[in-house]
Structure formats: structure tokens, C-alpha cells
Design an enzyme around this catalytic site. Sequence first.
Site, mmCIF file in Angstrom:
data_model
loop_
_atom_site.group_PDB
_atom_site.id
_atom_site.type_symbol
_atom_site.label_atom_id
_atom_site.label_comp_id
_atom_site.label_asym_id
_atom_site.label_seq_id
_atom_site.Cartn_x
_atom_site.Cartn_y
_atom_site.Cartn_z
ATOM 1 N N ARG A 62 42.922 -31.117 0.901
ATOM 2 C CA ARG A 62 43.802 -31.481 2.014
ATOM 3 C C ARG A 62 43.072 -31.568 3.347
ATOM 4 O O ARG A 62 43.323 -32.478 4.132
ATOM 5 C CB ARG A 62 45.014 -30.564 2.079
ATOM 6 C CG ARG A 62 44.705 -29.138 2.400
ATOM 7 C CD ARG A 62 45.984 -28.341 2.324
ATOM 8 N NE ARG A 62 46.548 -28.427 0.987
ATOM 9 C CZ ARG A 62 47.838 -28.343 0.715
ATOM 10 N NH1 ARG A 62 48.702 -28.210 1.685
ATOM 11 N NH2 ARG A 62 48.257 -28.390 -0.517
ATOM 12 N N THR A 63 42.140 -30.659 3.604
ATOM 13 C CA THR A 63 41.452 -30.711 4.896
ATOM 14 C C THR A 63 40.614 -31.981 5.000
ATOM 15 O O THR A 63 40.596 -32.670 6.017
ATOM 16 C CB THR A 63 40.570 -29.472 5.088
ATOM 17 O OG1 THR A 63 41.387 -28.312 5.034
ATOM 18 C CG2 THR A 63 39.850 -29.513 6.429
ATOM 19 N N LYS A 90 19.583 -30.444 -5.122
ATOM 20 C CA LYS A 90 18.151 -30.583 -5.388
ATOM 21 C C LYS A 90 17.333 -29.603 -4.564
ATOM 22 O O LYS A 90 16.106 -29.681 -4.534
ATOM 23 C CB LYS A 90 17.688 -32.008 -5.071
ATOM 24 C CG LYS A 90 18.330 -33.069 -5.935
ATOM 25 C CD LYS A 90 17.959 -34.462 -5.414
ATOM 26 C CE LYS A 90 18.981 -35.504 -5.846
ATOM 27 N NZ LYS A 90 18.990 -36.654 -4.939
ATOM 28 N N ARG A 112 32.362 -28.553 6.172
ATOM 29 C CA ARG A 112 32.866 -27.323 5.553
ATOM 30 C C ARG A 112 31.718 -26.704 4.780
ATOM 31 O O ARG A 112 30.953 -27.387 4.091
ATOM 32 C CB ARG A 112 34.018 -27.617 4.598
ATOM 33 C CG ARG A 112 34.260 -26.425 3.682
ATOM 34 C CD ARG A 112 35.611 -26.363 3.094
ATOM 35 N NE ARG A 112 36.654 -26.312 4.093
ATOM 36 C CZ ARG A 112 37.947 -26.225 3.767
ATOM 37 N NH1 ARG A 112 38.321 -26.197 2.506
ATOM 38 N NH2 ARG A 112 38.862 -26.190 4.713
ATOM 39 N N HIS A 140 38.389 -21.689 11.005
ATOM 40 C CA HIS A 140 38.851 -23.004 10.564
ATOM 41 C C HIS A 140 39.690 -23.494 11.741
ATOM 42 O O HIS A 140 40.920 -23.464 11.707
ATOM 43 C CB HIS A 140 39.677 -22.851 9.284
ATOM 44 C CG HIS A 140 40.042 -24.139 8.625
ATOM 45 N ND1 HIS A 140 39.742 -25.380 9.169
ATOM 46 C CD2 HIS A 140 40.687 -24.393 7.455
ATOM 47 C CE1 HIS A 140 40.196 -26.323 8.351
ATOM 48 N NE2 HIS A 140 40.775 -25.753 7.313
#
Lengths: 323, 429
Positions: A62-63, A90, A112, A140
Site C-alpha cells: 500500500r505505501t 548481489k 523503505r 514512517h
Amino acid sequence: MSESVSLLGKDLIGLEPLSRDQIVTILDTAEHFKDVSERKVKKVPVLRGKTIVNLFFEASTRTRISFEFAQKRLSADTVNIATSASSVVKGETLVDTARNLEAMRIDMVVMRHASSGAAGFLAERIPSNVVNAGDGRHEHPTQGLLDMLTIRDHLGRLEGLNVCIVGDVLHSRVARSNIFGLLKLGAHVAVSGPKTLLPVRMEELGVQVFPRVEEALEWADVINVLRLQLERMKAGYVPSLREYNRFYGITRARLDAAPRDILVLHPGPMNRGVEIDSDVADGPNQVILKQVTNGVAVRMAVLYLLAGGTPEIAHTVREVEET
Amino acid sequence: MIHRPLLIRGGRVVDPSQGVDEVLDLLLVNGAVSALSKNVGPAAEAREIDATGLVVTPGLIDPHVHLREPGQEHKETIASGARAAAAGGITSVCAMPNTDPPIDDPATVGFVVAEGRRVGAARVYPMGTISVGMAGEALTEFGEMVEAGAVAVTDDGHPVMDSGLMRLALEYAQAFGIPVVDHPEDLSLSRDGSMNEGLVSSRLGLKGKPNASEDIHIVRDILLAELTGGRIHLQHVSTRHGVEAIRRAKGQGVQVTAEAAPHHLLLTDEAVDGYRTEAKMNPPLRSPEDRDAVRQGLLDGTLDMVATDHAPHHYDEKEAAFDDAPNGVVGLETSLGLIHTHFVEKGLMDLGTMVERMSLAPARVFNLPGGTLKVGGPGDVTVFDPQAEWVVDPKLFLSKSRNTPFAGWKLKGKPRYTVVGGVVVWEAK
């Protein structure tokens, strides 16, 4: 738009470093962007030509989608990078990943990351604007802002309100952003949950602690119900989801027993029957989907302001687009 | 190898092992102290150092350093670490065994000893691990490791969680005259923590390590030392209750010694704010009350010695989000300046006590040569300028790593000559 430092500074890392005025500016600017999403043509040209990278080191639906809608409705060009597709697997460091993106001449990064402080770390090392979309257990900020906007929409103010955050505050970046933001705007803030899931020394941040949720509901005008992740039970923070629901779940009966109507927020995704019962989640006092809608407007406002926009011009843009 | 004699003239000699604090000449011949008196006559072939205005002490000893070799030579080597020690005025170091492979057998002990001798910049005394592979399950061959040159045993960095194993170690070590050295930490309380548990961790959203995680193992180790009659040495004590427990145990005659690190003496968890990875170490920086208790412990001798826990990490490793960065700070090149500036210059501690905490005490506890300038003793000497002011600049470190929380600190007191076995191994430019 000017290329000089925005009203918010270069980045949005959290609400803790912002002033009251900066937060109010974002909320007021979001008001201007709300109706863009209600139009037939859901687009304004304010970020035309800007390149934004959504860099998600942690799964998020959703974010990420909310940011993406915000960007598209501002006419920005966006690229999404999720961990599975990135070179992180990697062994490339966060700095190298960012520098490589930077070398492709981007304007903003929305990130994020699972580690607290990762957004600030990135922001210190690249010239692009960085928007924190959640860093570990830290902040957040756009979620905190959209929660505040939603409360303001429904109760007309934030100052003087009693807002309680219920649940796993310890692991919650949403909780920290709400706490820092709400306190700055003059709300009274409390937390409630099992002591195992509350950070230490919250009182010193100016936050009340209610060990039993009933006491919290007696006090609160607003509750923000946090998701209880299954991992918390596995790690022993709570003995069972059933017991958690029994003692901390937001149920119809608990809300009915409260002395006044309580506005119910939940940042999602919900565990129905655990931290929130369905008759609350679908009931009259909840504004959970309003939060989602407001999320797009708040993110549009943040991106717009970071790009150098001002609330006044946002207003003008709206007028112009509507004619 | 025969070296020229070395005559250090006219310095203020501070040697608590013989109660000396006066201007004297010090003559080193054949690697040993040959004379310490007023007006030593000219010695044939001797190199003379004019130490007027300088302080001359027994060579400083740092009982807790990570030299990273074998296995992590990108962080530090025995050679670079020994040179960093010399540049910090330190003549002897105890090398921790959490290398890769760990120093858990006589052959690896022998390698570290031999490499230390080859480099020659400082004396390197390895500690062996307590348990095979630091796995916390079975004792290593203490006896053979001691024969190969180990001065103690420790699973530093991997605390011994099994109290039964710690008991066995404290019993078994006694025959070999070595202390058991512990990094006291109950991992069940601190696991996944990356800083002190407190207001700052709550604000930053970092998982905290509570004081109790350290306190519980300090008290456990004291009880086991009492039970077994063994000798326990507690590393980098950072908590007020820890200091208090050690003070009480010493009063009751338990054979416990302990160390304090400069960072715990001078910083608090506020230094982590902004997710500063150069302030990330284990045990973490704690509250002002804890810092004050550690200071008091060092002043009153509850904490016997200063140990830097020199823990070099490559800058790439520290250039990461806080949770992802490794624990540890370098310390060899700043400890003398920090302690001199913040304890001696501030009038909290006299020079004799500083030398006792930074040389004599570790020599006694780990039974090392040195810690004294008595005639016949080893010619290990630190000469420093107590007036010299300088600013910590990590770019100038001889260590391979730069991870210090003290960059930019203005200090007073700087090494001028570092002498090991009668030979000047480092001198200020």
C-alpha cells in the site's frame, strides 16, 4: 518552481526534526491536493520532468502504490525498484546502489528499508531529495502525516485531543511518527499495549502509558490501532493471538463501554480478529479507508513541497486546473 | 641483536611501582633498564634523548585490543596494530582471540607471538579462547596455549553463556596461573540489540541492550570466582551496578579485576543520536549515571585498568545503516591523550595513578614483563609531552582503520618516544 531549499529542507526523514509550522504546512498543502484525485483527469503538471525512484528494500504494497499514485498524479516519471530486482542481493551496499541511481540523474528517492536510520543515512550521502517511506522501527513520516490529516478532517483539530496508539509500539515506525508529530501539534499522546511491546521511558518523551487498553479507551478521543505481526508471537512478546485479542483487541464491546465516541484509525494491513474486530473495522467510528485516500494527498504534498513548491502556488495550480 | 644503549635524560620519571615521581635520567642497555638516577654518566655509544619537560613512564600496556590477524587483515594486521600501539605510546598489547580462525590452539597462539616478535613495534601477547571455536561448548587446551605464549583465556565477543563451562574454565585455569577473562553479557537479554536500552533507543527505534544484560554476567562471574577460588577479569565494564558489584566483591576478597574503556569513561548513548556508527560498540555507550560510575570506579581502583577494546573495522563496514554496522571503535592512538586530558589535566587523577592504571595494573594482572622501570626490568618506556596540544585526526592513524568517536577532539598530552626493549620503535615527527 524554485530550485532553492524547500520549506521542508532537502529531505523528509521523520517528523521529529520538523517544526510545528512545517507539519501544518504539509497538512494544509495536502488539502489542496485532495481533490485532484476526485477529478476525471487525475493529474496536475507540477512535477513534470522530475524523475523519482521508489527504492523498496522491504516488501510493501500500500505505501508503494500510494506513493506511485501521488507521483503519477503530479506528472513525475517514476521507477520502482524492489529488493528482489535490485543488485542488493548481489552484495552491493546501500551507498553504491544510491550512487548508481544518482548517476542516472534522478531528482528524488522514496525509500523503505529494514534498518532504523537508513533514510537519513542515504540523505546525507546523495544530493537528491530523500523521502522516508519507513526505516526500520524509526519513522514512517508520511503515515504519521496522513493519520494526522485524517484526525483533523474528522475532529477539526489536533490540539488538545487525546490520541492513544494501541499495540506493538516497540517495533512500530508508525507509532514514532505519530508520537513526534502529534506532540508537536499540541495533542496529548498515550500508548497502550503489553509492556513487552512498549519502548522504555516513553513518559520522558511526553507520552502517557496505559498498561490496560480499557484505561486507554476511557481517556482517548482517538485511537490508532497497530498491526500485531505474527512474528511477535513467535518471538514470545505475546503468548498467543487469542490472548492478545482478549486483552488488547479493539472490540465493539470495549468501544461501547468507553465514555465517548472514539475515532478509530488503523495504518493497515489489518489482522481482523486480532488487534481489531471486524465490527469495529467496518463500523461507524472508523476512518481506515479515509486514511488511505488521504495518504495519496499527503504524499503529493510532501513531494511537491520537497521539489520547492509552496502552499500558495499549490492553491493557484488547483484554480488553474479547474478552469 | 645488540642495540646501542639509550639514555633518556632529564625527564620527569613517573613510576608507581617504585613510588618514583621526579626528574631522573634513565639508561637502557641490552634491552633492559640499567640505571635510573640523577645524573647518569655518559654511556659509550649511547643515543641520548633530551626529555626535559617530558614525562617518562614504564611502557603503557593495553590489555584489550583486536589485531584481526589471522583472517580479517583488511581491518588490521598484527603489524599495523602494533605500529598503531607504538604511535599511541603503548609498548605492549594483549591480542584478543576472536580472529578467523580463532586463537584457540597452541599453533595459532604461536603464530601471533612470532608475528608480533617479527614486527617488533610493540610486544604482542595473545589471549587464547576459553572454548573451542568460541562455540561455548568445550574448553580449549589452556596449558598448551600458555606454553605457546597465551597470557589468559577469553571468548571476548562471544560471551560464555553456559555458567557450567565458565565454572570449569575458572577451575582449570588455576593450574596455569592465568586469569579467565570475560566479556560479561547475557545474550538472552541483549540479542539483536545495537545500542544501550534507554530514552535514545526508544526515540531512534533501535533495539536496546539493557544494563541488566551486563550486570547479570558480572555478578555471575563474581559468584563463580568465589565458588572456584579462580581469578576472573571483567572486560570493559560499562554499568553502575556492574561497578558496584565489583567493588563489593573486592571488599569480600574475591579475586576479581576489571577494566574500563576510554569511550565508556567519556561518552554516553547520546553520541549515537543521528545513528552514528562510530559510536556503536559492545557493550554500548550508556547513560550519564553509568559513565559517572565507571569514572568513579577507575578513580578509586574498583576498575583496575584502562583498556581500549581497540576494534578496527574497515570504513565500508561502518559506512552502513546503524543496525547493519559492526560493533567497535579503535583506541590505541587516542587512549593516552584522552586519559591525560580528561583525568590528569582536569585534576581528577595524578600522573602516578594514570601510569598505574595504564601500565602497572595490566602487567600485574596478566603477569607481563614491564609496568616498571626498576633496574633489570625490560626497557619498555613511554615518553610523552604533557603540554602538547593536538586534535584527533583519524586520517593520521597508523591503524588500518579510522572508526573513532573522538575525531576532532582537542587533547593535551601526546606521545614523543615509544621504546620497546631499549629500542625507539616510534618517535613523533
